[in-house]
Design a protein around this motif. Sequence first.
Motif, short mmCIF file in Angstrom:
data_model
loop_
_atom_site.label_atom_id
_atom_site.label_comp_id
_atom_site.label_asym_id
_atom_site.label_seq_id
_atom_site.Cartn_x
_atom_site.Cartn_y
_atom_site.Cartn_z
N GLN A 182 1.09 -1.27 -0.41
CA GLN A 182 -0.33 -0.01 0.14
C GLN A 182 0.96 1.44 -0.17
O GLN A 182 1.60 1.62 0.88
CB GLN A 182 -0.56 -0.04 1.62
N SER A 183 0.90 2.46 -0.93
CA SER A 183 0.94 3.24 -1.14
C SER A 183 1.80 4.45 0.21
O SER A 183 2.40 5.29 0.62
CB SER A 183 1.22 3.92 -2.66
N ARG A 184 0.67 4.16 0.64
CA ARG A 184 -0.39 5.22 1.60
C ARG A 184 0.57 4.65 2.87
O ARG A 184 0.40 5.57 4.32
CB ARG A 184 -1.07 5.00 1.90
N GLU A 185 0.89 3.19 3.24
CA GLU A 185 2.31 3.03 3.96
C GLU A 185 4.29 3.82 4.26
O GLU A 185 4.27 3.49 4.90
CB GLU A 185 2.20 1.66 4.19
N TYR A 186 3.58 4.70 3.04
CA TYR A 186 5.28 4.85 3.14
C TYR A 186 4.67 6.32 3.57
O TYR A 186 4.66 6.92 2.88
CB TYR A 186 5.88 4.27 1.62
N ASP A 187 6.73 6.52 3.83
CA ASP A 187 6.42 8.23 4.09
C ASP A 187 6.71 9.15 3.38
O ASP A 187 7.06 10.54 3.68
CB ASP A 187 6.88 8.45 6.05
N TYR A 188 8.33 7.98 2.92
CA TYR A 188 8.83 9.38 2.80
C TYR A 188 8.85 8.84 0.72
O TYR A 188 8.89 7.16 0.39
CB TYR A 188 10.46 9.06 2.65
N TRP A 189 8.85 9.88 -0.73
CA TRP A 189 9.64 9.33 -1.40
C TRP A 189 10.90 9.87 -2.48
O TRP A 189 10.50 10.94 -2.03
CB TRP A 189 8.33 9.44 -2.16
N GLY A 190 11.12 9.16 -2.74
CA GLY A 190 11.65 9.96 -4.41
C GLY A 190 11.01 10.71 -5.06
O GLY A 190 10.18 10.11 -5.37
N GLN A 191 11.94 11.40 -5.85
CA GLN A 191 11.91 11.62 -6.64
C GLN A 191 11.02 11.45 -7.99
O GLN A 191 10.27 12.13 -9.32
CB GLN A 191 12.42 12.93 -7.15
N GLY A 192 11.26 10.54 -8.02
CA GLY A 192 10.84 9.04 -9.31
C GLY A 192 11.65 9.12 -10.89
O GLY A 192 12.56 9.84 -10.84
N THR A 193 12.15 8.22 -11.67
CA THR A 193 13.57 8.03 -12.22
C THR A 193 12.23 7.71 -13.45
O THR A 193 11.84 6.11 -13.38
CB THR A 193 14.40 7.69 -12.10
N LEU A 194 12.44 7.92 -14.92
CA LEU A 194 11.92 7.83 -15.88
C LEU A 194 12.40 6.54 -16.93
O LEU A 194 13.51 6.14 -17.01
CB LEU A 194 11.67 9.17 -17.12
#
Length: 126
Positions: free
Chosen positions: A109-121
């Motif tokens: 579940q994505s809602r369980e994660y507090d911190y996110w990176g910016q993404g890489t294509l």
Amino acid sequence: EVQLQASGGGLVQAGGSLRLSCAVSGFTFSDYTIGWFRQAPGKEREVLSCIISDHSTYYADSVKGRFTIARDNGKNTAYLQMNALKHEDTAVYYCAGAPRTLITSSMRQSREYDYWGQGTLVTVSS
């Protein structure tokens, strides 16, 4: 300050491989659950793979057998090795961190994660 930096994306032909990295700073990496997600244009974000502190892992059916998640607690870095890439793997890939050991039903579940990176294509040409 907590930071996750995803890298390693790019353009690859179908059947090729890429390795994504997620460099983490600002928290005790070894205590965290790390997840890899992706989002393709017009689609919802989906979980791909997760790894907890003891290196136990989870894989979505869509990537099982092709992708491998790993973590190096000494380098504060998580990895996603992606093999046999398909055109449908084209998406922005994100790494995320949760400051606890998540059970399998939660780590998807994505809602369980507090911190996110910016993404890489990642773009896979057919």
